[in-house]
Design a protein around this motif. Sequence first.
Motif, PDB file in Angstrom:
ATOM      1  N   VAL A   1      47.051  53.254  31.382  1.00 46.90           N
ATOM      2  CA  VAL A   1      46.295  52.223  31.843  1.00 46.90           C
ATOM      3  C   VAL A   1      45.260  53.052  32.736  1.00 46.90           C
ATOM      4  CG1 VAL A   1      45.928  50.426  33.395  1.00 46.90           C
ATOM      5  CG2 VAL A   1      47.287  50.235  31.699  1.00 46.90           C
ATOM      6  N   PRO A   2      44.040  52.938  31.739  1.00 46.99           N
ATOM      7  CA  PRO A   2      43.408  53.940  33.275  1.00 46.99           C
ATOM      8  C   PRO A   2      42.894  53.617  34.812  1.00 46.99           C
ATOM      9  CG  PRO A   2      41.805  52.841  31.935  1.00 46.99           C
ATOM     10  CD  PRO A   2      43.451  52.957  31.516  1.00 46.99           C
TER      11      PRO A   2
ATOM     12  N   SER B   1      48.039  43.554  31.718  1.00 48.68           N
ATOM     13  CA  SER B   1      48.006  42.809  33.390  1.00 48.68           C
ATOM     14  C   SER B   1      48.285  43.773  34.572  1.00 48.68           C
ATOM     15  CB  SER B   1      48.653  41.400  33.732  1.00 48.68           C
ATOM     16  OG  SER B   1      48.294  40.777  34.806  1.00 48.68           O
ATOM     17  N   VAL B   2      47.616  44.088  35.299  1.00 46.39           N
ATOM     18  CA  VAL B   2      47.066  45.936  35.837  1.00 46.39           C
ATOM     19  C   VAL B   2      46.920  44.723  37.245  1.00 46.39           C
ATOM     20  CG1 VAL B   2      46.520  48.192  36.708  1.00 46.39           C
ATOM     21  CG2 VAL B   2      46.514  46.706  34.506  1.00 46.39           C
ATOM     22  N   SER B   3      47.823  45.273  38.418  1.00 48.87           N
ATOM     23  CA  SER B   3      47.567  45.019  39.101  1.00 48.87           C
ATOM     24  C   SER B   3      46.576  45.492  40.273  1.00 48.87           C
ATOM     25  CB  SER B   3      49.021  44.949  40.551  1.00 48.87           C
ATOM     26  OG  SER B   3      48.750  46.255  40.699  1.00 48.87           O
ATOM     27  N   GLY B   4      45.534  44.441  40.886  1.00 48.78           N
ATOM     28  CA  GLY B   4      44.063  45.360  41.213  1.00 48.78           C
ATOM     29  C   GLY B   4      43.599  45.219  40.731  1.00 48.78           C
ATOM     30  N   ALA B   5      42.832  45.303  39.375  1.00 46.61           N
ATOM     31  CA  ALA B   5      42.575  45.249  38.039  1.00 46.61           C
ATOM     32  C   ALA B   5      42.385  44.268  37.400  1.00 46.61           C
ATOM     33  CB  ALA B   5      43.062  47.338  37.951  1.00 46.61           C
ATOM     34  N   ALA B   6      41.468  44.977  36.514  1.00 46.96           N
ATOM     35  CA  ALA B   6      40.758  43.317  35.649  1.00 46.96           C
ATOM     36  C   ALA B   6      42.291  43.656  34.543  1.00 46.96           C
ATOM     37  CB  ALA B   6      39.698  44.024  34.690  1.00 46.96           C
ATOM     38  N   VAL B   7      42.329  43.041  33.392  1.00 44.81           N
ATOM     39  CA  VAL B   7      43.141  42.792  31.881  1.00 44.81           C
ATOM     40  C   VAL B   7      42.607  43.943  31.368  1.00 44.81           C
ATOM     41  CG1 VAL B   7      43.704  41.409  30.026  1.00 44.81           C
ATOM     42  CG2 VAL B   7      44.023  40.726  32.230  1.00 44.81           C
ATOM     43  N   HIS B   8      43.556  44.752  30.706  1.00 41.45           N
ATOM     44  CA  HIS B   8      42.949  45.654  29.445  1.00 41.45           C
ATOM     45  C   HIS B   8      43.573  45.093  28.303  1.00 41.45           C
ATOM     46  CE1 HIS B   8      42.497  47.564  33.140  1.00 41.45           C
ATOM     47  NE2 HIS B   8      41.544  48.847  32.919  1.00 41.45           N
ATOM     48  N   ARG B   9      43.019  45.435  27.258  1.00 42.06           N
ATOM     49  CA  ARG B   9      43.496  45.825  26.458  1.00 42.06           C
ATOM     50  C   ARG B   9      43.678  46.708  25.488  1.00 42.06           C
ATOM     51  NH1 ARG B   9      40.651  44.018  21.123  1.00 42.06           N
ATOM     52  NH2 ARG B   9      38.354  43.737  22.045  1.00 42.06           N
ATOM     53  N   PHE B  10      44.722  47.060  24.571  1.00 39.22           N
ATOM     54  CA  PHE B  10      44.737  48.008  23.477  1.00 39.22           C
ATOM     55  C   PHE B  10      45.052  48.370  22.058  1.00 39.22           C
ATOM     56  CE2 PHE B  10      46.372  49.576  27.916  1.00 39.22           C
ATOM     57  CZ  PHE B  10      45.333  50.749  28.564  1.00 39.22           C
TER      58      PHE B  10
ATOM     59  N   VAL C   1      40.816  52.152  26.129  1.00 41.45           N
ATOM     60  CA  VAL C   1      40.843  50.714  26.668  1.00 41.45           C
ATOM     61  C   VAL C   1      39.898  49.796  25.729  1.00 41.45           C
ATOM     62  CG1 VAL C   1      40.415  48.650  28.134  1.00 41.45           C
ATOM     63  CG2 VAL C   1      41.364  51.136  28.653  1.00 41.45           C
ATOM     64  N   VAL C   2      40.071  49.697  24.234  1.00 40.40           N
ATOM     65  CA  VAL C   2      38.943  48.751  23.850  1.00 40.40           C
ATOM     66  C   VAL C   2      38.857  47.965  24.242  1.00 40.40           C
ATOM     67  CG1 VAL C   2      40.009  49.933  21.871  1.00 40.40           C
ATOM     68  CG2 VAL C   2      40.567  47.335  22.375  1.00 40.40           C
ATOM     69  N   GLY C   3      39.141  46.698  25.151  1.00 44.58           N
ATOM     70  CA  GLY C   3      39.082  45.825  25.929  1.00 44.58           C
ATOM     71  C   GLY C   3      38.843  45.190  26.540  1.00 44.58           C
ATOM     72  N   VAL C   4      38.690  44.991  27.981  1.00 45.11           N
ATOM     73  CA  VAL C   4      38.439  44.109  29.923  1.00 45.11           C
ATOM     74  C   VAL C   4      37.864  43.510  30.246  1.00 45.11           C
ATOM     75  CG1 VAL C   4      37.190  45.047  31.711  1.00 45.11           C
ATOM     76  CG2 VAL C   4      37.381  46.901  30.332  1.00 45.11           C
ATOM     77  N   TYR C   5      38.814  42.639  30.544  1.00 51.46           N
ATOM     78  CA  TYR C   5      38.565  41.353  30.729  1.00 51.46           C
ATOM     79  C   TYR C   5      38.911  41.025  32.799  1.00 51.46           C
ATOM     80  CZ  TYR C   5      39.880  40.547  26.232  1.00 51.46           C
ATOM     81  OH  TYR C   5      39.797  41.388  24.856  1.00 51.46           O
TER      82      TYR C   5
END
Length: 585
Positions: free
Chosen positions: A252-253, A273-282, A461-465
């Motif tokens: 996770v970046p 799901s990352v604390s203090g950040a967006a949801v990332h998709r790989f 990362v191919v998707g950010v929510y």
Amino acid sequence: MESEEELALPPATPTPPSPSASSPLAMTIASLLISRSLAPSPRGAVQFQRMYAARPAMFFNLEKRLTLTGHSGCVNALGWGPDGLLLSGGDDLTVRVWDYHAGGHLLQRVLTPHRANIFSTQFLPGVQPLCFATCAGDGRVCAFQRRTTHGPFKLVREWRPFHAMAKRIVPARFSGQFLCCAGDGVVALFDINCERSQELLYVPYRLHSIASNGRFFCVAGSSSQILVFDFEDLKRDIHDNKALHPVAVFLVPSTHKSMVTGVAFHADHILVSVSGAAVHRFSMAEGLHTFRAAAQAEAEAKAADAAAADAAADAPPFSQKRARAEEAPAAVSESPPSKTRRTECNSTNAPMILSDQVDDEAGREESRDGDEEMEICEAQDEIVGEEEVVEVHEVVEEEGREEDGEGSDIELPQEDESLDTQRLLHQLSIARRMLNLNSQPRFLRVLPTDYTESNYSCRNVVGVYEGHSNVNTVKSVSFLGPDGEFVCSGSDDGRYFIWELESQHLVAYFEADQDVVNIMEYNPLTATVATSGIDYDVKLWAPTSMSPSSIRDRAEVVRHNQLVHEHYQEQLALASSEEEGCGLQ
């Protein structure tokens, strides 16, 4: 002690309101029903179900249909089962079994032997009669099963494999088996037919979540890396008693120490799901490619090093001995000529010193003895290092077999042996007793490598929510739709958010808790979403609303949650700088 109770039969199912005949939702349903009726095979019903549940209109028109009350604490765990059954567990140490098709009727309140908050509960697919498992903050894992098809659930297994909180359960690839991760960094395999669990993996950080897509499973926690393993490798490595190796690693970046609070796995997609950040998709395919390319490059580098070593080994033996003696940093200690040479060896990486004052025959015997003593020194070095548990076990296992009478080449210390050598052999014998095969070390399968700074990790990362807030609690993330067409996550503002998978657009959000929403579970058979959080209840959402969800204040809500994340990142940066300052002092 109070036993499990089986409640009365459910009442008649309430009739939900029907949509207006002129509404877009009703027209959509009507067209799909016509298609289903014209289908030439029973597969038309399945196709109708999938088309119905996958339409974006279904999630625009979600509304709260039922509120399931009865828990006396926060509800931390949800799990859908067959025939519309729903499990819920929480801080009151009970699991409740609900029947969605009977209007949310409570079928049973199961009293568990847990002594701390229940964090996960899941039905185990393929097991008849029905069976479900739970894990909790006391480190216990339990399995409950019906004796008859419609009987009450009874406790059938209880395991205590962890030294910290057990966090998440996910069904394994085989019937009756499931995986569980814990805060002590351990992942274990459980089988309802076995009294003992099998520890699979240990990582040096807390684990918060585990997920599976049927072929692979991934784990994540208080680290920025997500490790993916293959169930086929799991089966083989357990049989061969080997350490597990991941097949893909995602990173996770993050500029600071953000932790992963939840993961979801569906087909080729991994949600993080990352604390203090967006949801990332790989992308799983990209992660596999990155890992294999790095492994191939490393294998080629090792082959080149081995070829160079073989070329150096072709040099005359006298030259090799003189080269090793010239490279040794310590001086040669004087000793009388003897066929049994004494070697100084301690807990540091002490090199073997060769003397040039002996004849060729004595030198050959000293070289053989020195190699054996060097193996003892290396074994002692590995025993001292706490991070090399795997290598110590392998060395001692080999030495133990030789000591048991299979032809040991290590000589016992003679009277003229040095005290350091005698002390070393004594410590080695202690290690043999500590790591004997009859008492296997707890963390035998230590993760061999830290992949955070290596070429093995996939960082693309191919998707950010974005739009939600994930700071205060450990939140899960999940897919919605029969093929995972949507992404869902809870938030600190009491809402749960829904995004479209490919476009990453925010589709809708709904107020589902007075404080925080932590858990969302989707039932593809009924297109129903179950949510829970800090409130002492469970809310069920269905696509029956006559009007789409209004997100007119989306900009304000999203901006507020972004400010919360920015403030959280500033606090992490301040804490990181303070730690660096203390380290410099």
